[in-house]
Motif scaffolding. Sequence first.
Motif, short mmCIF file in Angstrom:
data_model
loop_
_atom_site.label_atom_id
_atom_site.label_comp_id
_atom_site.label_asym_id
_atom_site.label_seq_id
_atom_site.Cartn_x
_atom_site.Cartn_y
_atom_site.Cartn_z
N VAL A 127 0.85 -1.19 0.00
CA VAL A 127 0.00 0.00 0.00
C VAL A 127 0.88 1.24 0.00
CG1 VAL A 127 -1.61 1.33 1.43
CG2 VAL A 127 -1.95 -1.12 1.12
N SER A 128 0.44 2.28 -0.69
CA SER A 128 1.11 3.58 -0.66
C SER A 128 0.28 4.55 0.17
CB SER A 128 1.27 4.13 -2.08
OG SER A 128 1.63 5.51 -2.05
N VAL A 129 0.92 5.21 1.13
CA VAL A 129 0.28 6.25 1.94
C VAL A 129 1.00 7.56 1.63
CG1 VAL A 129 -0.30 7.03 4.26
CG2 VAL A 129 -0.28 4.58 3.74
N ALA A 130 0.23 8.55 1.17
CA ALA A 130 0.85 9.81 0.75
C ALA A 130 0.11 11.00 1.34
CB ALA A 130 0.85 9.90 -0.78
N ASP A 131 0.87 12.02 1.68
CA ASP A 131 0.31 13.31 2.09
C ASP A 131 1.23 14.41 1.57
OD1 ASP A 131 2.48 13.26 3.77
OD2 ASP A 131 1.33 13.10 5.62
N GLN A 132 1.06 15.64 2.04
CA GLN A 132 1.84 16.74 1.50
C GLN A 132 3.31 16.65 1.85
OE1 GLN A 132 -0.06 16.96 4.21
NE2 GLN A 132 0.32 18.82 5.42
N TYR A 133 3.67 15.76 2.79
CA TYR A 133 5.06 15.63 3.20
C TYR A 133 5.81 14.54 2.45
CZ TYR A 133 3.21 18.43 7.01
OH TYR A 133 2.60 19.43 7.74
N GLY A 134 5.09 13.69 1.73
CA GLY A 134 5.75 12.61 1.01
C GLY A 134 4.93 11.35 0.97
N GLU A 135 5.56 10.28 0.53
CA GLU A 135 4.90 8.99 0.35
C GLU A 135 5.66 7.91 1.10
OE1 GLU A 135 3.85 5.77 -3.23
OE2 GLU A 135 5.08 7.53 -3.61
N CYS A 136 4.92 6.94 1.62
CA CYS A 136 5.52 5.79 2.30
C CYS A 136 4.86 4.53 1.77
CB CYS A 136 5.32 5.90 3.81
SG CYS A 136 6.21 4.63 4.74
N ARG A 137 5.68 3.52 1.40
CA ARG A 137 5.18 2.25 0.91
C ARG A 137 5.15 1.27 2.08
NH1 ARG A 137 6.09 2.08 -4.93
NH2 ARG A 137 6.27 -0.19 -4.87
N LEU A 138 3.99 0.69 2.34
CA LEU A 138 3.80 -0.16 3.51
C LEU A 138 3.43 -1.58 3.10
CD1 LEU A 138 1.80 2.28 5.81
CD2 LEU A 138 4.25 1.84 5.79
N VAL A 139 3.81 -2.53 3.94
CA VAL A 139 3.57 -3.96 3.71
C VAL A 139 2.76 -4.52 4.89
CG1 VAL A 139 5.67 -4.22 2.34
CG2 VAL A 139 5.76 -4.55 4.83
N PRO A 140 2.29 -5.77 4.81
CA PRO A 140 1.49 -6.33 5.92
C PRO A 140 2.22 -6.27 7.26
CG PRO A 140 1.31 -7.72 3.98
CD PRO A 140 2.34 -6.68 3.66
N GLY A 141 1.44 -5.96 8.30
CA GLY A 141 2.00 -5.84 9.64
C GLY A 141 2.54 -4.46 9.95
N THR A 142 2.34 -3.50 9.03
CA THR A 142 2.75 -2.12 9.28
C THR A 142 1.52 -1.26 9.51
OG1 THR A 142 2.83 -1.64 6.91
CG2 THR A 142 4.88 -2.37 7.96
N PHE A 143 1.75 -0.05 9.99
CA PHE A 143 0.64 0.83 10.37
C PHE A 143 1.05 2.28 10.17
CE2 PHE A 143 3.21 -0.50 13.94
CZ PHE A 143 3.56 0.69 14.56
N PHE A 144 0.07 3.19 10.20
CA PHE A 144 0.38 4.60 9.96
C PHE A 144 -0.65 5.48 10.65
CE2 PHE A 144 -2.50 3.35 6.54
CZ PHE A 144 -3.39 4.41 6.47
N SER A 145 -0.28 6.75 10.79
CA SER A 145 -1.19 7.79 11.29
C SER A 145 -0.90 9.06 10.50
CB SER A 145 -0.97 8.03 12.78
OG SER A 145 -1.70 9.16 13.23
N ILE A 146 -1.92 9.55 9.76
CA ILE A 146 -1.81 10.83 9.06
C ILE A 146 -3.11 11.59 9.28
CG2 ILE A 146 -0.19 9.97 7.32
CD1 ILE A 146 -2.53 9.85 5.35
N ASN A 147 -3.09 12.89 8.99
CA ASN A 147 -4.28 13.70 9.21
C ASN A 147 -5.05 14.01 7.92
OD1 ASN A 147 -4.14 13.94 12.05
ND2 ASN A 147 -2.46 15.39 11.82
#
Length: 221
Positions: A49-69
């Motif tokens: 999965v790709s998680v992106a916001d105004q600060y950049g992008e992070c590519r995540l795999v199973p067992g990972t997590f994130f918090s963005i606004n």
Amino acid sequence: MFQSFEIEHGKIIDRSSGPFPYTVTGLAGEVLALEGGHAHIGMVTRGEVSVADQYGECRLVPGTFFSINHGTVAPLTADARALIISAPFYNGLRQFGGPLEATGRLQYVDGCSDTLLLAPARKGEPCLNHLHIPAHVPQRWHYHPSDRVGVVSKGHGICHTEAQDFALAPGIGWHIPAGMNHCFETDAESLDVIAWHPDSDFGPTDEDHPMINRTWAPVKK
């Protein structure tokens, strides 16, 4: 009632009213736009999965997590799945973490263990936990003072409720309402779940946090 579900695309749970409002949304096959004015806490269960916001992008795999606004979550593989919990009127810290460790770092009931993955920035705010239940553990019956939402990261088990039992397997999401008696049980395999709490009785305050507690003013002569 206890609710278990496969992660499908779109809104799964709507608890937009009440003392701790939130919604639960699934990512499966399409891009999700995450609106501003919310804290969005996500857990990847399958694929990439790709998680992106105004600060950049992070590519995540199973067992990972994130918090963005605010931002977007997009599948990078056809089988990508993620669960996103959105809490309005809450400003979460931008964070990415994982993968999960084999066990938790803190003791929990009946030989289980827990790691606080996303800690409350201030006492009372939401938090995210990794709960590890070893094999052959029948938890005692218990309940929580607020809702719990999560997903199975690894392993198999059963959630017992007073109404019926629910089989738990990797990728299965679940919702436990406040005050509901339940317990998890494992057989020959351990169970790892990621659990979101809408509130906490733990965390720093203006009067009690490491920076101020460890600031010692010298005595004037």
